[in-house]
Design a protein around this motif. Structure first.
Motif, mmCIF file in Angstrom:
data_model
loop_
_atom_site.group_PDB
_atom_site.id
_atom_site.type_symbol
_atom_site.label_atom_id
_atom_site.label_comp_id
_atom_site.label_asym_id
_atom_site.label_seq_id
_atom_site.Cartn_x
_atom_site.Cartn_y
_atom_site.Cartn_z
ATOM 1 N N VAL A 454 0.882 -1.166 0.000
ATOM 2 C CA VAL A 454 0.000 0.000 0.000
ATOM 3 C C VAL A 454 0.918 1.214 0.000
ATOM 4 C CG1 VAL A 454 -1.915 1.178 1.139
ATOM 5 C CG2 VAL A 454 -1.637 -1.301 1.414
ATOM 6 N N THR A 455 0.819 2.063 -1.024
ATOM 7 C CA THR A 455 1.793 3.149 -1.134
ATOM 8 C C THR A 455 1.209 4.345 -1.862
ATOM 9 O OG1 THR A 455 4.114 3.648 -1.675
ATOM 10 C CG2 THR A 455 2.858 2.381 -3.313
ATOM 11 N N GLY A 456 1.954 5.435 -1.887
ATOM 12 C CA GLY A 456 1.589 6.681 -2.551
ATOM 13 C C GLY A 456 2.544 7.761 -2.065
ATOM 14 N N SER A 457 2.360 8.997 -2.536
ATOM 15 C CA SER A 457 3.291 10.063 -2.171
ATOM 16 C C SER A 457 2.717 11.422 -2.546
ATOM 17 C CB SER A 457 4.624 9.858 -2.909
ATOM 18 O OG SER A 457 5.534 10.899 -2.615
ATOM 19 N N PRO A 458 3.196 12.502 -1.908
ATOM 20 C CA PRO A 458 3.009 13.852 -2.450
ATOM 21 C C PRO A 458 4.138 14.174 -3.427
ATOM 22 C CG PRO A 458 4.045 14.004 -0.315
ATOM 23 C CD PRO A 458 3.813 12.525 -0.580
ATOM 24 N N GLY A 459 4.081 15.389 -4.008
ATOM 25 C CA GLY A 459 5.214 15.837 -4.807
ATOM 26 C C GLY A 459 4.911 16.297 -6.211
ATOM 27 N N GLY A 460 3.678 16.783 -6.507
ATOM 28 C CA GLY A 460 3.384 17.265 -7.854
ATOM 29 C C GLY A 460 3.555 16.149 -8.871
ATOM 30 N N ARG A 461 4.098 16.488 -10.026
ATOM 31 C CA ARG A 461 4.252 15.469 -11.067
ATOM 32 C C ARG A 461 5.239 14.379 -10.668
ATOM 33 N NH1 ARG A 461 4.726 19.398 -16.390
ATOM 34 N NH2 ARG A 461 3.128 20.864 -15.689
ATOM 35 N N THR A 462 6.087 14.657 -9.683
ATOM 36 C CA THR A 462 7.018 13.617 -9.245
ATOM 37 C C THR A 462 6.312 12.459 -8.551
ATOM 38 O OG1 THR A 462 7.494 14.504 -7.018
ATOM 39 C CG2 THR A 462 8.784 15.397 -8.855
ATOM 40 N N ILE A 463 5.059 12.671 -8.123
ATOM 41 C CA ILE A 463 4.331 11.631 -7.399
ATOM 42 C C ILE A 463 4.354 10.310 -8.159
ATOM 43 C CG2 ILE A 463 2.024 10.850 -6.711
ATOM 44 C CD1 ILE A 463 1.356 13.744 -6.001
ATOM 45 N N ILE A 464 4.005 10.370 -9.434
ATOM 46 C CA ILE A 464 3.851 9.149 -10.221
ATOM 47 C C ILE A 464 5.160 8.365 -10.253
ATOM 48 C CG2 ILE A 464 3.195 8.215 -12.462
ATOM 49 C CD1 ILE A 464 1.723 10.947 -12.935
ATOM 50 N N ASN A 465 6.262 9.071 -10.407
ATOM 51 C CA ASN A 465 7.546 8.394 -10.504
ATOM 52 C C ASN A 465 8.083 7.949 -9.150
ATOM 53 O OD1 ASN A 465 7.590 8.575 -13.296
ATOM 54 N ND2 ASN A 465 8.539 10.599 -13.269
ATOM 55 N N THR A 466 7.719 8.658 -8.088
ATOM 56 C CA THR A 466 8.039 8.158 -6.745
ATOM 57 C C THR A 466 7.360 6.815 -6.512
ATOM 58 O OG1 THR A 466 8.391 10.352 -5.786
ATOM 59 C CG2 THR A 466 7.755 8.604 -4.268
ATOM 60 N N VAL A 467 6.083 6.744 -6.878
ATOM 61 C CA VAL A 467 5.343 5.490 -6.701
ATOM 62 C C VAL A 467 5.932 4.397 -7.594
ATOM 63 C CG1 VAL A 467 3.091 4.383 -6.970
ATOM 64 C CG2 VAL A 467 3.255 6.665 -5.950
ATOM 65 N N LEU A 468 6.285 4.737 -8.828
ATOM 66 C CA LEU A 468 6.931 3.753 -9.702
ATOM 67 C C LEU A 468 8.169 3.177 -9.033
ATOM 68 C CD1 LEU A 468 7.283 2.339 -12.507
ATOM 69 C CD2 LEU A 468 8.737 4.302 -13.116
ATOM 70 N N CYS A 469 8.999 4.041 -8.458
ATOM 71 C CA CYS A 469 10.232 3.576 -7.811
ATOM 72 C C CYS A 469 9.932 2.612 -6.661
ATOM 73 C CB CYS A 469 11.057 4.761 -7.318
ATOM 74 S SG CYS A 469 11.793 5.752 -8.630
ATOM 75 N N VAL A 470 8.968 2.969 -5.814
ATOM 76 C CA VAL A 470 8.635 2.108 -4.673
ATOM 77 C C VAL A 470 8.073 0.776 -5.156
ATOM 78 C CG1 VAL A 470 7.198 1.866 -2.609
ATOM 79 C CG2 VAL A 470 8.267 4.078 -3.121
ATOM 80 N N VAL A 471 7.169 0.816 -6.143
ATOM 81 C CA VAL A 471 6.574 -0.423 -6.662
ATOM 82 C C VAL A 471 7.642 -1.320 -7.280
ATOM 83 C CG1 VAL A 471 5.001 -1.369 -8.404
ATOM 84 C CG2 VAL A 471 4.278 0.560 -6.982
ATOM 85 N N LEU A 472 8.537 -0.753 -8.078
ATOM 86 C CA LEU A 472 9.605 -1.552 -8.672
ATOM 87 C C LEU A 472 10.537 -2.116 -7.604
ATOM 88 C CD1 LEU A 472 10.698 0.489 -11.821
ATOM 89 C CD2 LEU A 472 9.534 -1.718 -11.794
ATOM 90 N N ASN A 473 10.861 -1.296 -6.617
ATOM 91 C CA ASN A 473 11.762 -1.758 -5.554
ATOM 92 C C ASN A 473 11.217 -3.007 -4.865
ATOM 93 O OD1 ASN A 473 13.468 0.375 -6.078
ATOM 94 N ND2 ASN A 473 12.800 1.614 -4.344
ATOM 95 N N VAL A 474 9.885 -3.042 -4.687
ATOM 96 C CA VAL A 474 9.258 -4.180 -4.002
ATOM 97 C C VAL A 474 9.028 -5.349 -4.947
ATOM 98 C CG1 VAL A 474 7.157 -4.951 -2.817
ATOM 99 C CG2 VAL A 474 8.188 -2.749 -2.215
ATOM 100 N N THR A 475 8.421 -5.091 -6.102
ATOM 101 C CA THR A 475 7.975 -6.189 -6.970
ATOM 102 C C THR A 475 9.086 -6.750 -7.848
ATOM 103 O OG1 THR A 475 7.266 -4.648 -8.707
ATOM 104 C CG2 THR A 475 5.632 -5.276 -7.036
ATOM 105 N N GLU A 476 9.945 -5.887 -8.366
ATOM 106 C CA GLU A 476 11.006 -6.346 -9.281
ATOM 107 C C GLU A 476 12.273 -6.724 -8.549
ATOM 108 O OE1 GLU A 476 12.568 -6.587 -13.464
ATOM 109 O OE2 GLU A 476 10.872 -7.204 -12.250
ATOM 110 N N PHE A 477 12.593 -5.945 -7.509
ATOM 111 C CA PHE A 477 13.888 -6.128 -6.863
ATOM 112 C C PHE A 477 13.805 -6.718 -5.460
ATOM 113 C CE2 PHE A 477 14.451 -2.861 -10.116
ATOM 114 C CZ PHE A 477 15.461 -3.455 -10.863
#
Length: 556
Positions: A454-477
């Motif tokens: 369960v995740t998400g973030s603030p940060g304007g347009r950076t939000i989407i890429n912050t979430v991408l990083c967290v999701v990849l860190n968990v699921t891929e790595f």
């Protein structure tokens, strides 16, 4: 949301630190609440202990944040709540603000109306949205869920160093000219706030008490609606009682994709987050990132190229689905494969080449996220915002809450798209009753039908890429949630054609490799991703409070 991210960067002491602070984690077999404000996290946990479920706790946390995290917690803004009931398909409660009926399409075009203006406020959606989610899934009485926030406002709460610093920062800013904001949030004796001081918000407490006793209609009709319309009349804003009475929150079908055997659910338009995240994950699924490694130039080059393509499509196509037709193919695996085939592994694709039909002109940009999981496995991911930190810095007189400045999330200069990041494309232009495009990306990831992230973030347009990083860190790595949240983050948003990365010093060889490929890389702090990871084998839950700013993970 972008200016929020910039203010948070200032408060973080150094936006170019050599390493990110480590997430504060809590392990639990029961319920978990993770958010930026420790008192609000405690309210959420107490709600679970009283027999409430994750939606009750999320609603209680959200109203508490309106008191204890005024730069972004709100009843004067809007957002998105993802809910994943055990054994059922996740759903999304969308409560994005809308444009008032009187707002013209070009209100911001000449630069005379700014984000600090009353005209920058959209019709608030938070109260309706939280009430809609509670009506469908809540267990406890509405009044009982709201009372902790009422008591925090009426009795006061103790400031910590982070909140004291944030209040002092905004009060010292000469752009903060609203007298009521200064009266409500200024220290009574005129000195600076210190950690340990008590902040009492009597008017806000009274407003919250009315909402708790009379339900959400109390905010959108009657006395509170009169107070907001009066504030708009005095300040020259657009919102009327008719706009408030017409506002509706929506339950919408989430955006869904699969990635490496995981099911990823995110918010649909008017959020761009779910579609952009799905598009990026679908593109990256065509490459063996594990083979390259998390901190290799190859993996990060591919992430950057996926980000560019998703953000170009964001500018092309995305807006309020009630006003704009959004192509279904954006989240398809077939479309992602075509995009992946266009990525050169040896060099970046210039951003201008990705959407040549969008004419580019030359130029002479607050949110908070929290995550909740209860003992039964009901998961909630909620992101909501005032846009800028402390919104437009206007407090509604007599009602005590801060207004959003979400109208600036529309494409404010119709037809003007620049290489510096300003977007003027048609899908997100102002229209009466229209919802402005958002980057908020509350996400729930399932494995075999059960939540694992369960995740998400603030940060304007950076939000989407912050979430991408967290999701990849968990699921891929396969990173543990604390490591996944703490790891440095990457961002590219199509324009400007530049990459920001938190780990420039920490991962100097990676940066050297990216620059050798042709990427421009700058260092910037990014996001505030309060997350929960769940071990699918043992069921153990780990809450991770992202300490880039502040936060607490509270567990039963």
């Amino acid at each position: 949301m972008l200016r929020t991210a910039l203010l948070l960067t200032c408060l973080f002491l150094a936006s170019t630190s050599s390493a990110q602070p480590q997430a504060a984690t809590v392990e639990s077999k029961g319920g978990v609440v993770v958010c930026v404000s420790p008192p609000a996290a405690e309210v959420g946990l107490a709600t679970l202990k009283k027999g409430g479920n994750a939606v009750d706790a999320a609603v209680a946390t959200a109203f508490a944040l309106a008191v204890t995290w005024p730069e972004a917690g709100n009843i004067g803004g809007g957002g998105f709540m993802m809910v994943a009931p055990p054994g059922k398909e996740p759903t999304c409660f969308e409560y994005r603000e809308t444009a008032p009926a009187a707002a013209p399409v070009d209100v911001f075009a000449d630069g005379k109306v700014t984000w600090l203006d009353h005209k920058a406020a959209g019709v608030p959606g938070t109260v309706r949205g939280l009430a809609l989610a509670h009506a469908k899934y809540g267990k406890l009485a509405w009044k009982n869920v709201l009372m902790p926030a009422v008591e925090l406002a009426e009795r006061g709460f103790t400031l910590n160093a982070v909140l004291a610093s944030g209040l002092n920062h905004v009060l010292a800013d000469p752009k903060t000219t609203n007298a009521e904001f200064r009266r409500v949030y200024g220290k009574p004796d005129g000195t600076k706030w210190q950690a340990g001081d008590t902040l009492v918000l009597k008017d806000l407490g009274r407003t919250l008490r009315l909402i708790s006793e009379k339900g959400p209609d109390a905010f959108y009709t009657g006395e509170l609606a009169n107070l907001l319309e009066k504030e708009m009349t005095t300040g020259g804003g657009f919102i009327t009682k008719a706009d408030l009475a017409a506002y509706k929150a929506n339950e919408r079908k989430p955006v869904h994709t699969t990635f490496r055997g995981f099911d990823v659910y995110g918010p649909p338009p008017p959020s761009s987050g779910g579609i952009a995240l799905a598009e990026m994950l679908n593109v990256l699924e065509n490459f063996d990132l594990k083979k390259y490694g998390r901190w290799s130039p190859e993996t990060n080059h591919l992430m950057i190229e996926a980000m560019k393509r998703a953000f170009a499509d964001r500018a092309r196509f995305l807006g309020d689905p009630d006003f704009t037709r959004i192509p279904a193919e954006l989240t398809s695996k077939e479309y992602a494969k075509k995009l992946a085939l266009g990525i050169d592994l040896k060099k970046p694709t210039p951003s201008a080449n990705l959407a040549p039909e969008i004419l580019l002109d030359k130029e002479s940009d607050s949110t908070t996220h929290f995550s909740v999981l209860d003992t039964d496995g009901l998961a909630v991911s909620n992101t909501y915002t005032l846009e800028n930190s402390y919104g437009n810095r206007v407090v509604v007189r007599g009602a005590g809450y801060i207004l959003n400045n979400e109208m600036t999330d529309f494409n404010t200069r119709p037809g003007f798209t620049s290489t510096k990041g300003q977007i003027g494309t048609k899908p997100n232009r102002i229209a009466p009753g229209k919802r402005m495009l958002s980057s908020m990306t509350p996400v729930i990831v399932l494995k075999d039908g059960k939540p694992v992230l369960v995740t998400g973030s603030p940060g304007g347009r950076t939000i989407i890429n912050t979430v991408l990083c967290v999701v990849l860190n968990v699921t891929e790595f396969g990173m543990p949630i604390g490591e996944a949240v703490s790891a440095p983050r990457l961002h590219h948003q199509w324009f400007p054609d530049s990459t920001s990365f938190e780990g420039v010093k920490q991962h100097s060889e990676l940066v050297k490799g990216l620059k050798a490929l042709g990427h421009d890389v700058q260092e910037h702090r990014q996001g505030d991703a309060h997350s929960i990871g769940i071990d699918p084998k043992t069921g153990t839950r780990v809450g991770a409070a992202d300490k880039r700013l502040d936060g607490k993970a509270a567990g039963e």
